[in-house]
Design a protein around this motif. Structure first.
Motif, PDB file in Angstrom:
ATOM      1  N   ARG A  81      -5.518   2.068  -4.097  1.00  0.00           N
ATOM      2  CA  ARG A  81      -5.402   3.234  -3.219  1.00  0.00           C
ATOM      3  C   ARG A  81      -6.516   4.226  -3.545  1.00  0.00           C
ATOM      4  O   ARG A  81      -7.170   4.112  -4.566  1.00  0.00           O
ATOM      5  N   ASP A 129       5.857   5.255  -7.970  1.00  0.00           N
ATOM      6  CA  ASP A 129       6.799   5.533  -6.892  1.00  0.00           C
ATOM      7  C   ASP A 129       6.634   4.544  -5.741  1.00  0.00           C
ATOM      8  O   ASP A 129       7.616   4.067  -5.171  1.00  0.00           O
ATOM      9  N   LEU A 130       5.382   4.217  -5.424  1.00  0.00           N
ATOM     10  CA  LEU A 130       5.117   3.339  -4.285  1.00  0.00           C
ATOM     11  C   LEU A 130       5.294   1.861  -4.622  1.00  0.00           C
ATOM     12  O   LEU A 130       5.535   1.045  -3.739  1.00  0.00           O
ATOM     13  N   GLU A 155       1.296  13.591  -0.623  1.00  0.00           N
ATOM     14  CA  GLU A 155       1.502  13.758   0.822  1.00  0.00           C
ATOM     15  C   GLU A 155       0.684  12.741   1.606  1.00  0.00           C
ATOM     16  O   GLU A 155       1.198  12.106   2.538  1.00  0.00           O
ATOM     17  N   GLN A 156      -0.573  12.570   1.245  1.00  0.00           N
ATOM     18  CA  GLN A 156      -1.437  11.641   1.976  1.00  0.00           C
ATOM     19  C   GLN A 156      -0.994  10.185   1.828  1.00  0.00           C
ATOM     20  O   GLN A 156      -1.150   9.384   2.745  1.00  0.00           O
ATOM     21  N   LEU A 157      -0.441   9.855   0.657  1.00  0.00           N
ATOM     22  CA  LEU A 157      -0.043   8.473   0.399  1.00  0.00           C
ATOM     23  C   LEU A 157       1.445   8.241   0.668  1.00  0.00           C
ATOM     24  O   LEU A 157       1.973   7.173   0.391  1.00  0.00           O
ATOM     25  N   GLN A 158       2.109   9.270   1.214  1.00  0.00           N
ATOM     26  CA  GLN A 158       3.526   9.180   1.591  1.00  0.00           C
ATOM     27  C   GLN A 158       4.411   8.812   0.400  1.00  0.00           C
ATOM     28  O   GLN A 158       5.248   7.910   0.474  1.00  0.00           O
ATOM     29  N   SER A 159       4.183   9.538  -0.690  1.00  0.00           N
ATOM     30  CA  SER A 159       4.975   9.365  -1.901  1.00  0.00           C
ATOM     31  C   SER A 159       5.945  10.531  -2.041  1.00  0.00           C
ATOM     32  O   SER A 159       5.672  11.646  -1.602  1.00  0.00           O
ATOM     33  N   ARG A 160       7.079  10.289  -2.703  1.00  0.00           N
ATOM     34  CA  ARG A 160       8.126  11.303  -2.833  1.00  0.00           C
ATOM     35  C   ARG A 160       8.203  11.885  -4.243  1.00  0.00           C
ATOM     36  O   ARG A 160       9.234  12.404  -4.645  1.00  0.00           O
TER      37      ARG A 160
END
Length: 285
Positions: A81, A129-130, A155-160
């Motif tokens: 990534r 997380d991903l 936010e850009q990688l859609q992680s929480r």
């Protein structure tokens, strides 16, 4: 006017004042792709360039004064990534990727609760997380600037990942019953500065790099002590380590009550990772 091939040769030769030949060429290729949209095969075609983007010229000037290309481009690759970086955070390293891979490989169980201490760009917790199913991941750092970048990456990688501003040396961990704690803390002694490349010394954040010679294991000791409280029984503590202190770090963790303390070598054969378990038994399958 100049040719793409001529520009490549010119830039490569100039950068060889600072870097080995192959690294210099790789840096130029990275610049060409970012600012000209050109790859290695395009150079062989030797097309004519009518003009150069001002951004390319400035980027080359910054490279010539030792600024890392990741800071120039504002991004760095990590575990497949792309992460935003700035001089407020360390540039993600290959050995840190290996640490993350070790954690992923050893912990296939879903629903893990994980904490990363000293998160920087957020590359460790976001990747975990991903990659790990149904995980709950927290990360902390003393630097507000670093946390801002880490939050952008999440936010850009859609992680929480949930980020927390905290000084690990003076504050207690606000987490309990964690399955995993991981940290890549400052571990380079100030006396080792002379061995480091100027592009690291002059541009990367010293707060995240250096520890005083008088107490080189300061962060390992404090984090291990606090991990004993926040980890659940059989919870696991992972560190990236200074290869010069692998044996001492292992003894420190064992003295503090961690079991199955194991040192791992990176792909270059250097002792750069360590793992210990809270308690004697472990079942992560």
């Amino acid at each position: 006017m100049t040719t793409l091939q001529g520009l490549f040769q010119d830039y490569s030769l100039r950068l060889q004042e600072l870097y080995p030949k192959q690294e210099a060429k790789s840096l130029v290729l990275w610049l060409f792709e970012a600012y000209l949209g050109k790859k290695r095969m395009d150079i062989l075609k030797n097309e004519i360039l009518e003009s150069l983007p001002s951004g390319l010229t400035l980027a080359m000037e910054n490279l010539m004064v030792g600024m890392p290309i990741q800071y120039i481009l504002g991004k760095a690759p990590f575990y497949g990534r792309e992460f935003e970086v700035s001089p407020a955070v360390l540039i993600p390293r290959n050995e840190t990727e290996e640490l993350v891979h070790l954690i992923i490989k050893e912990n296939p169980k879903p629903g893990l609760k994980i904490l990363d201490i000293g998160t920087g760009s957020g590359c460790i917790p976001i990747t975990l997380d991903l990659e790990l199913k149904s995980s709950t991941v927290y990360a902390l750092d003393i630097s507000g600037e670093a946390l801002a970048i880490a939050s952008q990456n999440a936010e850009q990688l859609q992680s929480r990942v949930e980020f927390v501003h905290l000084d690990i040396l003076t504050e207690e961990l606000p987490f309990q019953d964690l399955d995993i704690i991981v940290s890549n803390p400052p571990y380079v002694r100030y006396s080792e500065k002379a061995l480091m490349h100027t592009n690291v010394l002059d541009h990367e954040p010293h707060l995240a790099l250096f520890v005083y010679d008088e107490d080189p294991l300061l962060f390992y000791r404090v984090i291990s002590q606090k991990a004993k409280i926040s980890l659940k029984p059989n919870g696991v503590l992972y560190f990236e380590i200074n290869e010069a202190f692998a044996k001492e770090t292992k003894e420190l963790m064992e003295d503090l009550g961690f079991g199955e303390v194991t040192i791992f070598e990176d792909l270059n054969g250097k002792e750069r990772m360590i793992r210990g378990v809270k308690g004697k038994g472990i079942d992560r399958q």
